[in-house]
Motif scaffolding. Structure first.
Motif, PDB file in Angstrom:
ATOM      1  N   UNK A   1       0.858  -1.186   0.000  1.00  0.00           N
ATOM      2  CA  UNK A   1       0.000   0.000   0.000  1.00  0.00           C
ATOM      3  C   UNK A   1       0.893   1.235   0.000  1.00  0.00           C
ATOM      4  N   UNK A   2       0.369   2.397  -0.448  1.00  0.00           N
ATOM      5  CA  UNK A   2       1.179   3.626  -0.417  1.00  0.00           C
ATOM      6  C   UNK A   2       1.687   3.891   1.000  1.00  0.00           C
ATOM      7  N   UNK A   3       2.984   4.193   1.098  1.00  0.00           N
ATOM      8  CA  UNK A   3       3.615   4.279   2.414  1.00  0.00           C
ATOM      9  C   UNK A   3       4.620   5.416   2.462  1.00  0.00           C
ATOM     10  N   UNK A   4       4.630   6.128   3.583  1.00  0.00           N
ATOM     11  CA  UNK A   4       5.707   7.059   3.908  1.00  0.00           C
ATOM     12  C   UNK A   4       6.521   6.410   5.019  1.00  0.00           C
ATOM     13  N   UNK A   5       7.803   6.245   4.765  1.00  0.00           N
ATOM     14  CA  UNK A   5       8.691   5.613   5.736  1.00  0.00           C
ATOM     15  C   UNK A   5       9.626   6.670   6.319  1.00  0.00           C
ATOM     16  N   UNK A   6       9.660   6.758   7.642  1.00  0.00           N
ATOM     17  CA  UNK A   6      10.530   7.717   8.334  1.00  0.00           C
ATOM     18  C   UNK A   6      11.464   6.909   9.232  1.00  0.00           C
ATOM     19  N   UNK A   7      12.607   6.533   8.682  1.00  0.00           N
ATOM     20  CA  UNK A   7      13.537   5.622   9.354  1.00  0.00           C
ATOM     21  C   UNK A   7      14.554   6.417  10.177  1.00  0.00           C
ATOM     22  N   UNK A   8      14.579   6.177  11.479  1.00  0.00           N
ATOM     23  CA  UNK A   8      15.551   6.817  12.369  1.00  0.00           C
ATOM     24  C   UNK A   8      16.882   6.073  12.234  1.00  0.00           C
ATOM     25  N   UNK A   9      17.866   6.737  11.615  1.00  0.00           N
ATOM     26  CA  UNK A   9      19.116   6.035  11.318  1.00  0.00           C
ATOM     27  C   UNK A   9      20.325   6.595  12.057  1.00  0.00           C
ATOM     28  N   UNK A  10      20.182   7.725  12.762  1.00  0.00           N
ATOM     29  CA  UNK A  10      21.353   8.289  13.446  1.00  0.00           C
ATOM     30  C   UNK A  10      20.908   9.108  14.644  1.00  0.00           C
ATOM     31  N   UNK A  11      21.638   8.965  15.762  1.00  0.00           N
ATOM     32  CA  UNK A  11      21.339   9.689  17.006  1.00  0.00           C
ATOM     33  C   UNK A  11      22.646  10.255  17.541  1.00  0.00           C
ATOM     34  N   UNK A  12      22.703  11.575  17.716  1.00  0.00           N
ATOM     35  CA  UNK A  12      23.917  12.217  18.222  1.00  0.00           C
ATOM     36  C   UNK A  12      23.534  13.376  19.142  1.00  0.00           C
TER      37      UNK A  12
ATOM     38  N   UNK B   1      18.892  19.261   4.859  1.00  0.00           N
ATOM     39  CA  UNK B   1      20.205  19.874   5.008  1.00  0.00           C
ATOM     40  C   UNK B   1      21.277  18.954   4.428  1.00  0.00           C
ATOM     41  N   UNK B   2      22.424  19.503   4.018  1.00  0.00           N
ATOM     42  CA  UNK B   2      23.521  18.630   3.553  1.00  0.00           C
ATOM     43  C   UNK B   2      23.954  17.693   4.681  1.00  0.00           C
ATOM     44  N   UNK B   3      24.292  16.450   4.358  1.00  0.00           N
ATOM     45  CA  UNK B   3      24.713  15.508   5.396  1.00  0.00           C
ATOM     46  C   UNK B   3      26.079  15.887   5.967  1.00  0.00           C
ATOM     47  N   UNK B   4      26.381  15.443   7.192  1.00  0.00           N
ATOM     48  CA  UNK B   4      27.716  15.693   7.749  1.00  0.00           C
ATOM     49  C   UNK B   4      28.802  15.096   6.870  1.00  0.00           C
ATOM     50  N   UNK B   5      30.013  15.609   7.019  1.00  0.00           N
ATOM     51  CA  UNK B   5      31.120  15.155   6.178  1.00  0.00           C
ATOM     52  C   UNK B   5      31.454  13.680   6.398  1.00  0.00           C
ATOM     53  N   UNK B   6      31.140  13.168   7.590  1.00  0.00           N
ATOM     54  CA  UNK B   6      31.489  11.786   7.886  1.00  0.00           C
ATOM     55  C   UNK B   6      30.385  10.802   7.503  1.00  0.00           C
ATOM     56  N   UNK B   7      29.373  11.264   6.759  1.00  0.00           N
ATOM     57  CA  UNK B   7      28.272  10.375   6.406  1.00  0.00           C
ATOM     58  C   UNK B   7      27.638  10.838   5.101  1.00  0.00           C
ATOM     59  N   UNK B   8      27.247   9.899   4.264  1.00  0.00           N
ATOM     60  CA  UNK B   8      26.521  10.206   3.035  1.00  0.00           C
ATOM     61  C   UNK B   8      25.289   9.314   2.984  1.00  0.00           C
ATOM     62  N   UNK B   9      24.277   9.748   2.221  1.00  0.00           N
ATOM     63  CA  UNK B   9      23.057   8.965   2.122  1.00  0.00           C
ATOM     64  C   UNK B   9      23.305   7.649   1.385  1.00  0.00           C
ATOM     65  N   UNK B  10      24.266   7.657   0.467  1.00  0.00           N
ATOM     66  CA  UNK B  10      24.601   6.413  -0.225  1.00  0.00           C
ATOM     67  C   UNK B  10      25.108   5.371   0.767  1.00  0.00           C
ATOM     68  N   UNK B  11      25.856   5.824   1.775  1.00  0.00           N
ATOM     69  CA  UNK B  11      26.343   4.899   2.802  1.00  0.00           C
ATOM     70  C   UNK B  11      25.192   4.306   3.593  1.00  0.00           C
ATOM     71  N   UNK B  12      24.169   5.125   3.874  1.00  0.00           N
ATOM     72  CA  UNK B  12      23.012   4.632   4.612  1.00  0.00           C
ATOM     73  C   UNK B  12      22.298   3.555   3.808  1.00  0.00           C
ATOM     74  N   UNK B  13      22.075   3.816   2.520  1.00  0.00           N
ATOM     75  CA  UNK B  13      21.406   2.830   1.690  1.00  0.00           C
ATOM     76  C   UNK B  13      22.249   1.556   1.555  1.00  0.00           C
TER      77      UNK B  13
ATOM     78  N   UNK C   1      16.151  16.238  10.373  1.00  0.00           N
ATOM     79  CA  UNK C   1      16.878  16.230  11.637  1.00  0.00           C
ATOM     80  C   UNK C   1      16.000  16.888  12.696  1.00  0.00           C
ATOM     81  N   UNK C   2      15.680  16.135  13.718  1.00  0.00           N
ATOM     82  CA  UNK C   2      14.884  16.623  14.851  1.00  0.00           C
ATOM     83  C   UNK C   2      15.836  16.865  16.014  1.00  0.00           C
ATOM     84  N   UNK C   3      15.783  18.056  16.597  1.00  0.00           N
ATOM     85  CA  UNK C   3      16.636  18.368  17.747  1.00  0.00           C
ATOM     86  C   UNK C   3      15.738  18.375  18.982  1.00  0.00           C
ATOM     87  N   UNK C   4      15.837  17.317  19.776  1.00  0.00           N
ATOM     88  CA  UNK C   4      14.919  17.101  20.893  1.00  0.00           C
ATOM     89  C   UNK C   4      15.641  17.254  22.225  1.00  0.00           C
TER      90      UNK C   4
END
Length: 207
Positions: A40-51, A136-148, A162-165
């Motif tokens: 079914x149509x889906x929006x996926x919001x995957x939490x992949x990094x916490x700092x 926003x542009x990803x940090x220098x130590x990480x790229x979206x290709x690396x995540x995939x 990026x959520x700042x909580x």
């Protein structure tokens, strides 16, 4: 805190970006196996990094005052954490995915923070803004290709949110009674705890 942020994002997206009756909003890892099961149509919001956002860390303790202006407690300041979400849209046609991503982008551009009505639990109790930064542009130590690559999936259009909580450490120290004679000076040790300095009597200072 993470579940509370997830639910707040689900409420915001459901109110301003998608029709929850037609589009699912999930927080799963978008692996090949997950994509194959989606039907079914889906929006996926995957939490992949916490700092932790070290620029926002408060050093030392914060005083709490009563109605008379007397310090009654001291507590640690909140710590702020950056939660990075990889947002993707999943439908049968790329055009529909692009429409969903466009709606999501405009939703987060309209909101610099999560609306207070969407906050629950400790996030609501703290009473501080929960900031949102989209695309926003990803940090220098990480790229979206690396995540995939780590997910084992194929690269596809996505938004980076990026959520700042804020998080309350809960550490509170009771303050002693106010001094009635002489002058007391409070110092802080390296751990942020209050340490009493030697007391000097006013009579001694006048001699």
């Amino acid at each position: 805190m993470f579940v509370e942020v997830d639910e707040a994002l689900r409420a915001l997206v459901g109110a301003d970006a998608v029709d929850r009756a037609e589009v699912d909003v999930v927080f799963d890892a978008p692996t090949k196996e997950w994509a194959a099961r989606r039907n079914s149509p889906t929006v996926n919001m995957f939490l992949y990094d916490i700092r932790e956002d070290l620029r926002r860390r408060h050093r030392g303790l914060i005083n709490e005052y009563d109605d008379r202006g007397v310090v009654v407690n001291r507590h640690q300041g909140p710590r702020y954490f950056k939660l990075s979400y990889l947002i993707t849209a999943w439908t049968q046609r790329p055009e529909d995915e692009h429409r969903l991503l466009s709606s999501l982008l405009w939703c987060f551009l309209r909101h610099d923070t999560i609306p207070g009505a969407s906050l629950t639990g400790t996030l609501a109790e703290i009473g501080l803004p929960v900031a949102l930064n989209i695309a926003l542009p990803p940090p220098e130590d990480r790229s979206f290709a690396d995540v995939w690559s780590a997910l084992g999936g194929e690269l596809k259009p996505s938004l980076d949110l990026v959520v700042i909580a804020p998080a309350d450490g809960g550490r509170r120290l009771p303050a002693g009674p106010p001094a009635t004679e002489g002058v007391a000076v409070g110092l802080q040790d390296h751990a942020g705890d209050m340490v009493d300095a030697p007391r000097r009597n006013r009579r001694t200072e006048q001699m």
